[in-house]
Design a protein around this motif. Structure first.
Motif, PDB file in Angstrom:
ATOM      1  N   ILE A   7       0.825  -1.217  -0.069  1.00  0.00           N
ATOM      2  CA  ILE A   7      -0.113  -0.116  -0.014  1.00  0.00           C
ATOM      3  C   ILE A   7       0.680   1.269   0.008  1.00  0.00           C
ATOM      4  CG2 ILE A   7      -1.460   1.367   1.630  1.00  0.00           C
ATOM      5  CD1 ILE A   7      -2.755  -1.477   2.710  1.00  0.00           C
ATOM      6  N   ALA A   8       1.790   1.244   0.753  1.00  0.00           N
ATOM      7  CA  ALA A   8       2.789   2.363   0.738  1.00  0.00           C
ATOM      8  C   ALA A   8       3.399   2.740  -0.376  1.00  0.00           C
ATOM      9  CB  ALA A   8       3.710   2.248   1.834  1.00  0.00           C
ATOM     10  N   ASP A   9       3.696   1.478  -0.938  1.00  0.00           N
ATOM     11  CA  ASP A   9       4.494   1.863  -2.245  1.00  0.00           C
ATOM     12  C   ASP A   9       3.587   2.537  -3.343  1.00  0.00           C
ATOM     13  OD1 ASP A   9       6.657   1.402  -4.266  1.00  0.00           O
ATOM     14  OD2 ASP A   9       5.873  -0.409  -5.086  1.00  0.00           O
ATOM     15  N   VAL A  10       2.258   2.073  -3.438  1.00  0.00           N
ATOM     16  CA  VAL A  10       1.266   2.427  -4.343  1.00  0.00           C
ATOM     17  C   VAL A  10       0.738   3.990  -4.186  1.00  0.00           C
ATOM     18  CG1 VAL A  10       0.890   0.451  -5.310  1.00  0.00           C
ATOM     19  CG2 VAL A  10      -0.702   1.307  -3.660  1.00  0.00           C
ATOM     20  N   SER A  11       0.945   4.327  -2.832  1.00  0.00           N
ATOM     21  CA  SER A  11       0.293   5.464  -2.348  1.00  0.00           C
ATOM     22  C   SER A  11       1.288   6.661  -1.790  1.00  0.00           C
ATOM     23  CB  SER A  11      -0.775   5.268  -1.564  1.00  0.00           C
ATOM     24  OG  SER A  11      -0.404   4.589  -0.442  1.00  0.00           O
ATOM     25  N   GLU A  12       2.519   6.634  -1.690  1.00  0.00           N
ATOM     26  CA  GLU A  12       3.184   7.609  -1.068  1.00  0.00           C
ATOM     27  C   GLU A  12       2.993   8.755  -1.688  1.00  0.00           C
ATOM     28  OE1 GLU A  12       6.037   8.994  -2.232  1.00  0.00           O
ATOM     29  OE2 GLU A  12       6.857   7.902  -3.763  1.00  0.00           O
ATOM     30  N   PRO A  13       3.222   9.770  -0.690  1.00  0.00           N
ATOM     31  CA  PRO A  13       2.686  11.039  -1.236  1.00  0.00           C
ATOM     32  C   PRO A  13       3.298  11.659  -2.803  1.00  0.00           C
ATOM     33  CG  PRO A  13       3.105  11.306   1.210  1.00  0.00           C
ATOM     34  CD  PRO A  13       3.259  10.016   0.531  1.00  0.00           C
ATOM     35  N   GLY A  14       4.748  11.198  -2.661  1.00  0.00           N
ATOM     36  CA  GLY A  14       5.582  11.567  -3.942  1.00  0.00           C
ATOM     37  C   GLY A  14       4.996  11.344  -5.175  1.00  0.00           C
ATOM     38  N   ARG A  15       4.008   9.991  -5.226  1.00  0.00           N
ATOM     39  CA  ARG A  15       3.355   9.772  -6.602  1.00  0.00           C
ATOM     40  C   ARG A  15       2.257  10.468  -7.046  1.00  0.00           C
ATOM     41  NH1 ARG A  15       5.047   4.876  -8.436  1.00  0.00           N
ATOM     42  NH2 ARG A  15       6.011   3.143  -6.944  1.00  0.00           N
ATOM     43  N   GLY A  16       1.713  11.302  -5.948  1.00  0.00           N
ATOM     44  CA  GLY A  16       0.683  12.193  -6.456  1.00  0.00           C
ATOM     45  C   GLY A  16      -0.663  11.564  -6.838  1.00  0.00           C
ATOM     46  N   VAL A  17      -0.873  10.071  -6.373  1.00  0.00           N
ATOM     47  CA  VAL A  17      -1.893   9.411  -6.448  1.00  0.00           C
ATOM     48  C   VAL A  17      -2.429   8.459  -5.453  1.00  0.00           C
ATOM     49  CG1 VAL A  17      -1.577   9.228  -9.126  1.00  0.00           C
ATOM     50  CG2 VAL A  17      -0.726   7.698  -7.757  1.00  0.00           C
ATOM     51  N   ASN A  18      -3.788   7.906  -5.559  1.00  0.00           N
ATOM     52  CA  ASN A  18      -3.884   7.007  -4.418  1.00  0.00           C
ATOM     53  C   ASN A  18      -3.861   7.496  -3.094  1.00  0.00           C
ATOM     54  OD1 ASN A  18      -4.490   4.922  -6.304  1.00  0.00           O
ATOM     55  ND2 ASN A  18      -2.469   4.417  -6.379  1.00  0.00           N
ATOM     56  N   ALA A  19      -4.237   9.087  -3.007  1.00  0.00           N
ATOM     57  CA  ALA A  19      -4.448   9.339  -1.537  1.00  0.00           C
ATOM     58  C   ALA A  19      -5.527   8.786  -0.596  1.00  0.00           C
ATOM     59  CB  ALA A  19      -4.503  11.014  -1.592  1.00  0.00           C
ATOM     60  N   ASP A  20      -6.499   8.339  -1.379  1.00  0.00           N
ATOM     61  CA  ASP A  20      -7.678   7.716  -0.724  1.00  0.00           C
ATOM     62  C   ASP A  20      -7.218   6.396  -0.148  1.00  0.00           C
ATOM     63  OD1 ASP A  20      -7.343   7.037  -3.424  1.00  0.00           O
ATOM     64  OD2 ASP A  20      -9.335   5.857  -3.146  1.00  0.00           O
ATOM     65  N   ILE A  21      -6.435   5.657  -0.810  1.00  0.00           N
ATOM     66  CA  ILE A  21      -5.918   4.310  -0.358  1.00  0.00           C
ATOM     67  C   ILE A  21      -4.886   4.483   0.814  1.00  0.00           C
ATOM     68  CG2 ILE A  21      -4.385   2.225  -0.989  1.00  0.00           C
ATOM     69  CD1 ILE A  21      -5.598   2.594  -3.789  1.00  0.00           C
ATOM     70  N   ARG A  22      -4.046   5.622   0.597  1.00  0.00           N
ATOM     71  CA  ARG A  22      -3.290   5.874   2.034  1.00  0.00           C
ATOM     72  C   ARG A  22      -4.079   5.978   3.212  1.00  0.00           C
ATOM     73  NH1 ARG A  22      -0.787   9.420  -0.601  1.00  0.00           N
ATOM     74  NH2 ARG A  22      -1.548  11.348   0.129  1.00  0.00           N
ATOM     75  N   GLU A  23      -5.268   7.011   2.928  1.00  0.00           N
ATOM     76  CA  GLU A  23      -5.969   7.536   4.304  1.00  0.00           C
ATOM     77  C   GLU A  23      -6.802   6.208   4.906  1.00  0.00           C
ATOM     78  OE1 GLU A  23      -8.101  10.735   2.886  1.00  0.00           O
ATOM     79  OE2 GLU A  23      -6.507  11.938   2.350  1.00  0.00           O
ATOM     80  N   LEU A  24      -7.264   5.481   3.865  1.00  0.00           N
ATOM     81  CA  LEU A  24      -7.943   4.378   4.243  1.00  0.00           C
ATOM     82  C   LEU A  24      -7.012   3.447   5.084  1.00  0.00           C
ATOM     83  CD1 LEU A  24     -10.686   2.696   4.212  1.00  0.00           C
ATOM     84  CD2 LEU A  24      -9.955   1.611   2.149  1.00  0.00           C
ATOM     85  N   ALA A  25      -5.707   2.961   4.703  1.00  0.00           N
ATOM     86  CA  ALA A  25      -4.952   2.147   5.387  1.00  0.00           C
ATOM     87  C   ALA A  25      -4.768   2.593   6.720  1.00  0.00           C
ATOM     88  CB  ALA A  25      -3.607   2.194   4.414  1.00  0.00           C
ATOM     89  N   ALA A  42      -9.037  -3.143   3.862  1.00  0.00           N
ATOM     90  CA  ALA A  42     -10.021  -2.622   2.821  1.00  0.00           C
ATOM     91  C   ALA A  42      -8.991  -1.802   1.829  1.00  0.00           C
ATOM     92  CB  ALA A  42     -11.149  -1.773   3.480  1.00  0.00           C
ATOM     93  N   ALA A  43      -8.004  -1.208   2.565  1.00  0.00           N
ATOM     94  CA  ALA A  43      -6.983  -0.526   1.583  1.00  0.00           C
ATOM     95  C   ALA A  43      -6.254  -1.321   0.833  1.00  0.00           C
ATOM     96  CB  ALA A  43      -6.156   0.224   2.520  1.00  0.00           C
ATOM     97  N   LEU A  44      -5.764  -2.504   1.333  1.00  0.00           N
ATOM     98  CA  LEU A  44      -5.189  -3.484   0.343  1.00  0.00           C
ATOM     99  C   LEU A  44      -5.952  -3.938  -0.855  1.00  0.00           C
ATOM    100  CD1 LEU A  44      -2.710  -5.286  -0.389  1.00  0.00           C
ATOM    101  CD2 LEU A  44      -3.706  -6.935   1.275  1.00  0.00           C
ATOM    102  N   ASN A  45      -7.447  -4.290  -0.449  1.00  0.00           N
ATOM    103  CA  ASN A  45      -8.132  -4.667  -1.721  1.00  0.00           C
ATOM    104  C   ASN A  45      -8.485  -3.745  -2.471  1.00  0.00           C
ATOM    105  OD1 ASN A  45      -8.508  -6.866   0.139  1.00  0.00           O
ATOM    106  ND2 ASN A  45     -10.649  -6.336   0.555  1.00  0.00           N
ATOM    107  N   ARG A  46      -8.533  -2.278  -2.044  1.00  0.00           N
ATOM    108  CA  ARG A  46      -8.897  -1.314  -3.117  1.00  0.00           C
ATOM    109  C   ARG A  46      -7.557  -1.030  -3.843  1.00  0.00           C
ATOM    110  NH1 ARG A  46     -10.871   4.534  -1.006  1.00  0.00           N
ATOM    111  NH2 ARG A  46     -12.471   3.009  -0.095  1.00  0.00           N
TER     112      ARG A  46
END
Length: 202
Positions: A133-151, A157-161
């Motif tokens: 989850i951290a790899d796909v949503s870390e802030p430097g990527r600029g995407v998947n903030a919703d997954i980061r917050e859900l985690a 649920a965050a992993l599923n998403r």
């Protein structure tokens, strides 16, 4: 900033030495990404009552093979499927594990998290979920903030998403999905459901 966080000492490795090894193995921008992943994985673990030290260690080590040449990736991680052979970059998680094992890194939980960060956790390892989850949503990527917050409140649920997001993204662009990722995807409850209408479900 990482320096402002207090991380417990990892019981099986001197992280300072591994940090230097990672820094020497990857490009500067990749190293910055690695530090953000390690920090976020630790925060996710903390929020979910998991092993913060292992999550940080796995985040720190996850991309140690990311900048190796294709030939070296193929040598360290022999292909399991045609995707591996056609796109050796998909092997960098497995290659990283091989390197770490050869260098004496002893923690199987961390090693599995490093291996699985490219294709998705195979189940039963919450540290691997934190790093994926951290790899796909870390802030430097600029995407998947919703997954980061859900985690930070619901790791499962965050992993599923995150897995659904990755598969949907790849399929939407006509990119073949790695068999390991597809197995993780089809194991999700919402994908197994006959009423599910997610893209790519068969």
């Amino acid at each position: 900033m990482i320096a402002e966080l207090k991380f417990p000492r990892h019981p099986l490795a001197e992280l300072a030495g591994w940090d230097e090894r990672v820094r020497l193995m990857v490009r500067p921008r990749r190293y910055e990404h690695v530090l953000r992943v390690a920090e976020l994985a630790c925060q996710i673990a903390c929020a979910n009552g998991l092993d913060e030290a292992r999550a940080y260690a796995a985040g720190l080590l996850h991309d140690i093979a990311r900048d190796l040449p294709d030939a070296e990736l193929l040598r360290l991680a022999p292909p399991e499927c045609p995707i591996d052979l056609a796109h050796p970059l998909a092997l960098h998680g497995r290659a990283a594990r091989t390197l770490l094992e050869r260098w004496g890194y002893p923690d199987p939980v961390v090693l599995e998290a490093v291996e699985d960060h490219t294709t998705g956790p195979r189940g039963g390892n919450p540290v691997a979920a934190c790093v994926y989850i951290a790899d796909v949503s870390e802030p430097g990527r600029g995407v998947n903030a919703d997954i980061r917050e859900l985690a930070l409140c619901d790791l499962g649920a965050a992993l599923n998403r995150a897995i659904v997001s990755k598969v949907t993204y790849l399929q939407g662009r006509g990119i073949q999905v790695h068999p390991r990722t597809l197995r993780a995807y089809h194991a999700l409850p919402e994908v197994r459901s006959p009423a599910c209408d997610l893209p790519g479900v068969s």
